[in-house]
Design a protein around this motif. Structure first.
Motif, short mmCIF file in Angstrom:
data_model
loop_
_atom_site.label_atom_id
_atom_site.label_comp_id
_atom_site.label_asym_id
_atom_site.label_seq_id
_atom_site.Cartn_x
_atom_site.Cartn_y
_atom_site.Cartn_z
N UNK A 154 0.84 -1.19 0.00
CA UNK A 154 0.00 0.00 0.00
C UNK A 154 0.87 1.24 0.00
N UNK A 155 0.41 2.30 -0.64
CA UNK A 155 1.06 3.61 -0.47
C UNK A 155 0.04 4.72 -0.50
N UNK A 156 0.36 5.81 0.18
CA UNK A 156 -0.60 6.93 0.24
C UNK A 156 -0.81 7.55 -1.14
N UNK A 157 -2.00 8.11 -1.36
CA UNK A 157 -2.28 8.72 -2.66
C UNK A 157 -2.22 10.25 -2.59
N UNK A 158 -2.33 10.80 -1.38
CA UNK A 158 -2.43 12.26 -1.30
C UNK A 158 -1.12 12.96 -0.98
N UNK A 159 -0.05 12.19 -0.78
CA UNK A 159 1.28 12.77 -0.56
C UNK A 159 2.32 11.69 -0.84
N UNK A 160 3.59 12.07 -0.88
CA UNK A 160 4.63 11.08 -1.15
C UNK A 160 5.09 10.46 0.17
N UNK A 161 5.12 9.11 0.23
CA UNK A 161 5.49 8.48 1.50
C UNK A 161 6.90 8.87 1.94
N UNK A 162 7.02 9.15 3.23
CA UNK A 162 8.33 9.51 3.80
C UNK A 162 9.25 8.30 3.85
N UNK A 163 8.63 7.12 4.12
CA UNK A 163 9.41 5.88 4.22
C UNK A 163 8.72 4.75 3.45
N UNK A 164 9.53 3.91 2.84
CA UNK A 164 9.02 2.66 2.25
C UNK A 164 9.39 1.55 3.22
N UNK A 165 8.38 1.03 3.90
CA UNK A 165 8.63 0.16 5.04
C UNK A 165 8.24 -1.29 4.77
N UNK A 166 9.18 -2.20 4.95
CA UNK A 166 8.87 -3.63 4.87
C UNK A 166 8.65 -4.13 6.30
N UNK A 167 7.48 -4.73 6.54
CA UNK A 167 7.19 -5.26 7.87
C UNK A 167 7.45 -6.77 7.83
N UNK A 168 8.41 -7.24 8.61
CA UNK A 168 8.75 -8.66 8.62
C UNK A 168 8.18 -9.31 9.88
N UNK A 169 7.47 -10.43 9.69
CA UNK A 169 6.85 -11.12 10.82
C UNK A 169 7.33 -12.57 10.87
N UNK A 170 8.09 -12.95 11.90
CA UNK A 170 8.53 -14.35 12.01
C UNK A 170 7.37 -15.21 12.44
N UNK A 171 7.27 -16.40 11.88
CA UNK A 171 6.01 -17.12 12.06
C UNK A 171 6.16 -18.64 12.06
N UNK A 172 5.47 -19.28 12.98
CA UNK A 172 5.22 -20.72 12.90
C UNK A 172 4.02 -21.05 13.79
N UNK A 173 3.00 -21.58 13.19
CA UNK A 173 1.87 -22.10 13.94
C UNK A 173 1.22 -21.08 14.88
N UNK A 174 0.99 -19.88 14.39
CA UNK A 174 0.27 -18.88 15.18
C UNK A 174 -0.83 -18.27 14.31
N UNK A 175 -1.56 -19.16 13.61
CA UNK A 175 -2.49 -18.68 12.60
C UNK A 175 -3.55 -17.73 13.14
N UNK A 176 -3.96 -17.94 14.37
CA UNK A 176 -5.01 -17.08 14.92
C UNK A 176 -4.49 -15.66 15.22
N UNK A 177 -3.16 -15.49 15.29
CA UNK A 177 -2.61 -14.16 15.60
C UNK A 177 -2.56 -13.22 14.40
N UNK A 178 -2.27 -13.78 13.24
CA UNK A 178 -2.04 -12.93 12.06
C UNK A 178 -3.18 -11.96 11.75
N UNK A 179 -4.44 -12.48 11.67
CA UNK A 179 -5.53 -11.54 11.33
C UNK A 179 -5.70 -10.45 12.40
N UNK A 180 -5.44 -10.79 13.65
CA UNK A 180 -5.58 -9.77 14.71
C UNK A 180 -4.52 -8.68 14.51
#
Ligand code: UDP
Ligand code: MN
Length: 382
Positions: free
Chosen positions: A147-173
């Motif tokens: 996603x990126x904002x449409x009404x201004x230029x993003x200050x940062x391009x951010x990659x969010x990294x999430x380490x994961x194993x068997x926590x399926x109920x957490x992701x949507x939250x």
């Protein structure tokens, strides 16, 4: 009636059994439920700190009143705010409500859309339902959770990294809270869930290195956030951009009574610019199982000459989703490795890591599945 000496012997035998079971269950907790033990120890410690702080605070107030009444001759007293804390005062104000953005200008950092304290909803929800809600609210979220904002230029391009194993109920939250907050912060972002396959103990740090390398193949990100799946931010003024210094975002956790457990704590949610992360050679790959890798990252950051920055006051509050440590083991070798942080920094990290990932794009994130083992990060002797 039984002779007294026999009664005594029977009782001490039962006592022995009792002590034995007590010590085995203590060992069980220390070894296979380290999270619970640490939380408990911290809670006990935190209570101690709170009581001491309260006593100090009351003492200071009494003294203040005594001194003031002694000097207060003409009885014109000023009002004094006892509860104000310096760290809660924002340095520069947030922009006003009607602020208009310019599409050709960089988005400000303190936007009117960032309201502060958020409502946290920990109830379970299906991933599809979150997808539906989020795309309804903003249809411009694209594959991989980009996603990126449409009404201004993003200050940062951010990659969010999430380490994961068997926590399926957490992701949507996590997505339900974090995606709207990042949109209000007008950051460009994408989500990477790095899932550990195979049967080796969990290796959070190595997953972050894998995630970093994979994310950089996608796009020229300039800021990387290392985010536990169970940490839910409580304040959207906790800005997920980077800065001159590596940042620790998860300062106050509910499970640690909303106090920083120790000054060098760098766990939960942290972020570095791509440049900073490369300079410190990433996370160490040698931490298998629970604990220590975040402390090693702290050391790496210090050795590179950085000083960690943190959000002020209550901005850095998080709630963690309660969970069990199913079959997870504590990494007991961490203290030994941590004593050698400095020597290992240039030998183990981004530069000695090989892996073969399975990448698939989902609507809210890119899934990177990877099987990890020790031979993927060979380390020469030091
Ligand atoms: N994690 C995971 N599955 C596991 C263990 C860890 O997905 O079996 C990830 C998850 O993102 C989690 C993070 O690693 O938030 C930190 O682990 P954990 O929550 O067990 O640590 P604690 O909360 O006890 O410090
Ligand atoms: Mn956790």
């Amino acid at each position: 009636m039984m002779p007294t000496h026999m009664r005594f012997r029977r009782r001490s035998f039962l006592g022995l059994i009792f002590l034995f079971s007590l010590s085995t269950s203590a060992l069980y907790f220390i070894y296979s439920a380290p999270g619970i033990v640490n939380e408990y120890l911290f809670m006990v410690q935190a209570r101690g700190i709170q009581i001491r702080e309260n006593v100090k605070y009351m003492g200071a107030q009494v003294l203040e009143q005594v001194v003031r009444s002694a000097y207060n001759v003409n009885s014109t007293d000023y009002t004094y705010e006892f509860n104000s804390s310096e760290t809660d005062v924002p340095s520069t104000p947030y922009l006003p409500e009607g602020f208009t953005y310019k599409p050709d200008q960089v988005c400000p950092e303190k936007l009117p859309s960032m309201k502060g304290k958020m409502k946290v909803n920990m109830s379970e929800i299906a991933l599809e339902e979150v997808e539906r809600l989020l795309t309804k609210a903003d249809p411009s979220v694209s594959l991989g959770g980009h996603w990126k904002p449409h009404d201004c230029l993003p200050r940062w391009k951010v990659a969010i990294l999430v380490p994961f194993r068997d926590r399926h109920e957490h992701l949507p939250i996590l997505f339900r809270h974090l995606i709207p907050a990042l949109q209000r912060q007008r950051l460009q972002f994408g989500f990477y869930v790095i899932e550990q396959a195979g049967t080796e103990p969990f290796n959070r740090a190595m997953l972050f290195n894998v995630g970093f390398k994979e994310a950089m193949k996608d796009l020229n990100w300039d800021c990387v956030i290392f985010h536990d799946v169970d940490h839910i931010l409580e304040n959207d003024r906790n800005y997920y951009g980077c800065g001159d210094m590596p940042r620790h975002f998860a300062v106050k956790l509910n499970k640690y009574s909303y106090m920083l457990p120790y000054e060098e704590f760098f766990g939960g949610v942290s972020g570095l610019t791509v440049e900073q992360y490369r300079k410190i050679n990433g996370f160490p790959n040698a931490f298998w199982g629970w604990g220590g890798e975040d402390d090693d990252l702290w050391n790496r950051v210090q050795f590179a000459g950085y000083k960690v920055s943190r959000p002020r006051g209550d901005t850095g509050r998080y709630m963690s989703i309660p969970h069990h440590h199913r079959g997870e083991v504590q990494f007991l070798g961490r203290y030994k490795l941590l004593r050698r942080s400095k020597e290992r920094q240039s030998l183990d990290g981004l530069n000695n890591l090989n892996y073969s990932p399975l990448v698939s794009r989902r609507s809210l994130y890119t899934n990177v599945s990877v099987s990890l083992s020790r031979d993927l990060a060979p380390i020469t002797d030091y």
